[in-house]
Every structure is written in C-alpha cells, then in structure tokens.
Design an enzyme around this catalytic site. Structure first.
Site, short mmCIF file in Angstrom:
data_model
loop_
_atom_site.label_atom_id
_atom_site.label_comp_id
_atom_site.label_asym_id
_atom_site.label_seq_id
_atom_site.Cartn_x
_atom_site.Cartn_y
_atom_site.Cartn_z
CE1 TYR A 24 -27.81 -45.43 -18.91
CE2 TYR A 24 -27.12 -45.64 -21.19
CZ TYR A 24 -26.83 -45.66 -19.85
OH TYR A 24 -25.55 -45.92 -19.44
CG HIS A 102 -28.17 -44.45 -10.92
ND1 HIS A 102 -27.24 -43.63 -11.52
CD2 HIS A 102 -27.88 -44.44 -9.60
CE1 HIS A 102 -26.42 -43.17 -10.60
NE2 HIS A 102 -26.79 -43.64 -9.42
CG LEU A 103 -32.59 -42.97 -16.50
CD1 LEU A 103 -32.05 -42.35 -17.78
CD2 LEU A 103 -34.08 -42.74 -16.38
#
Length: 144
Positions: A24, A102-103
């Site tokens: 992340y 979304h990362l």
C-alpha cells in the site's frame, strides 16, 4: 460556486503508512489527504475527505452526499469493494458520479480481491497507482 468533491476511504486505510507498506505504500492517510487538499486548492474545487472502518457509516455518508451538494465522489471502499452490496446500493441510489480508486493493483492480488461490486457503476476505475491514483481521480473530477 466551486465543485464539491467527496473522497471516501474505507476500512483499514487509517493504518496506511504502517500496514503492509510493500503493498500500500509508505504514505499515511493524513499525508494522502493533505496532498489532495493542496491539489484541490490549485484546481479550485471544494474537497472533503472522510474515512470509516464501518460499512453502515460509509453508506450514511454516501446518502448524506445527496443532500449536501456533493458533485462527485472518489471512493476507495477497500475490503468492502469485494463484499458490500449496501455500498453499491447507496452509490446507485444517490446517482452521484464516482471513480473507484485502489492503491494496489487488484488484479495482481488474491482472486477474491479481483471482483468489485462497484466498478460497473463507476465512471472509471484506477487501480495500482498508489496515492497517485487519488490525484488522477481528483483531476478528472475537477473537470467534470
């Protein structure tokens, strides 16, 4: 009047910076939100960022967006992406255009993470660009 954009962060994103940084990234949620706030200022849009670990709270915030003048939503529903019919239904009900962010690249992850209940309703999907994905979504939202 400036366009109003809401950024919604789902469960566990409050742990960014320490939670699996190899997946992340090392930026904290506060750092991501600060960067988005600065960019929003440059783009001349009003930005609200909001995070919750609770599905019902996210649903209520989406519903509130219909009444507070929100023009566009950027959402990272995190794990709820793959499980929440309630969030999907809330987004469909308010009919506010949104981008799903979304990362990490969902399609390089576990097979259960490769299905989104939101994507077919979204204007677009940005996945795997880290925090830059939020900035790309904000730039798009500011123009539309």
């Amino acid at each position: 009047m400036a366009q109003r954009i809401l950024v919604l962060h789902g469960p566990n994103l409050n742990l960014l910076g320490t939670r699996e940084p190899h997946i992340y990234g090392s930026l904290t949620l506060a750092q991501i939100d600060q960067g988005l706030a600065a960019l929003a200022g440059q783009l001349g849009v009003a930005l609200t960022s909001w995070q919750s670990n609770h599905e019902g709270a996210l649903v209520e915030r989406i519903q509130a967006a219909a009444a507070d003048g929100t023009d566009f939503i950027i959402i990272n529903a995190a794990a709820y992406t793959h499980t929440s019919v309630a969030i999907r239904d809330a987004l469909a009900a308010v009919a506010i255009p949104f981008i799903e962010v979304h990362l990490s690249n969902l399609y390089k992850r576990d097979s259960f993470r490769q299905h989104s209940y939101l994507s077919d309703l979204a204007i677009g999907l940005i996945t795997g660009l880290g925090a830059d994905g939020y900035e790309a979504a904000l730039r798009y939202a500011a123009r539309h």
